[in-house]
Design a protein around this motif. Structure first.
Motif, PDB file in Angstrom:
ATOM      1  N   ARG A  30     -32.499  55.079  15.292  1.00 19.92           N
ATOM      2  CA  ARG A  30     -33.165  53.817  15.657  1.00 19.92           C
ATOM      3  C   ARG A  30     -34.194  53.417  14.611  1.00 19.92           C
ATOM      4  NH1 ARG A  30     -32.622  51.772  20.977  1.00 19.92           N
ATOM      5  NH2 ARG A  30     -34.433  50.505  20.481  1.00 19.92           N
ATOM      6  N   GLU A  47     -21.346  44.941  16.592  1.00 20.69           N
ATOM      7  CA  GLU A  47     -22.690  44.567  16.131  1.00 20.69           C
ATOM      8  C   GLU A  47     -23.423  45.723  15.461  1.00 20.69           C
ATOM      9  OE1 GLU A  47     -24.897  42.910  19.399  1.00 20.69           O
ATOM     10  OE2 GLU A  47     -23.683  41.080  19.458  1.00 20.69           O
ATOM     11  N   GLU A  48     -23.281  46.927  15.998  1.00 22.32           N
ATOM     12  CA  GLU A  48     -24.067  48.060  15.507  1.00 22.32           C
ATOM     13  C   GLU A  48     -23.408  48.842  14.381  1.00 22.32           C
ATOM     14  OE1 GLU A  48     -25.710  50.513  18.597  1.00 22.32           O
ATOM     15  OE2 GLU A  48     -26.479  48.784  19.693  1.00 22.32           O
ATOM     16  N   THR A  80     -26.569  47.377  11.129  1.00 18.57           N
ATOM     17  CA  THR A  80     -27.407  46.186  11.207  1.00 18.57           C
ATOM     18  C   THR A  80     -28.665  46.443  12.035  1.00 18.57           C
ATOM     19  OG1 THR A  80     -26.191  45.422  13.147  1.00 18.57           O
ATOM     20  CG2 THR A  80     -25.453  44.597  11.000  1.00 18.57           C
ATOM     21  N   GLU A  81     -28.610  47.422  12.928  1.00 20.92           N
ATOM     22  CA  GLU A  81     -29.706  47.646  13.864  1.00 20.92           C
ATOM     23  C   GLU A  81     -30.296  49.055  13.787  1.00 20.92           C
ATOM     24  OE1 GLU A  81     -28.405  46.637  17.820  1.00 20.92           O
ATOM     25  OE2 GLU A  81     -27.458  44.784  17.159  1.00 20.92           O
ATOM     26  N   HIS A  82     -29.830  49.856  12.824  1.00 21.43           N
ATOM     27  CA  HIS A  82     -30.276  51.241  12.725  1.00 21.43           C
ATOM     28  C   HIS A  82     -30.614  51.587  11.286  1.00 21.43           C
ATOM     29  CE1 HIS A  82     -28.044  51.090  16.520  1.00 21.43           C
ATOM     30  NE2 HIS A  82     -28.907  52.011  16.915  1.00 21.43           N
TER      31      HIS A  82
END
Length: 146
Positions: free
Chosen positions: A25, A55-56, A112-114
């Protein structure tokens, strides 16, 4: 700010070597997890699973002909205090729908999120995952190495 729905999908990704994909994260570098995300309004849990994987990780499972496995398992857990502000006032619990997906370790990952990702053994994943429900999903739904 729009509040998150206290219902989510957890998708454990594993490869042909029975290694588990862990994602670190951005908002807590000590927190490693599988793909997870809240259901959007009118979305079914399986739709959330496909959307969140894309997404992830950048993996478009549908386009690749990969089927996400719905384990028809739901977990109810207490939302971490530091994240409760993201939910409607007074919300303390989240309902999590559990899925898994087998992908080739050669499949490109685009975060994109990590912060980063790692493919690790099932045993290492069980030690590093922060969430008890995530550890349980890995334990139950990732095959043991031969």
């Amino acid at each position: 700010m729009a509040y998150k729905k206290p219902e989510s999908a957890l998708v454990v990704l594993y490869d042909e070597h029975h290694r588990v994909l862990l994602l670190q994260r951005m908002d807590d570098a000590s927190f490693w997890q599988s793909v997870t995300g809240a259901l959007e309004e009118g979305e079914l849990p399986i739709e959330t699973a496909y959307r969140e994987v894309f997404e992830e990780t950048g993996i478009d499972a549908k386009s690749l002909g990969l089927r996400i496995n719905n384990h028809h398992k739901q977990n109810k857990y207490i939302i971490r205090k530091r994240w409760q502000r993201r939910y409607p006032p007074g919300t303390e619990h989240n309902i999590e729908h559990v899925f898994s997906l087998k992908v080739s370790s050669d499949t490109p990952i685009s975060l994109t999120e990590h912060l980063q990702y790692e493919w690790v053994s099932k045993e290492e994943a069980l030690q590093r995952l922060w969430s008890p429900s995530n550890r349980e999903a890995v334990s139950l739904f990732v095959p043991n190495a031969s």
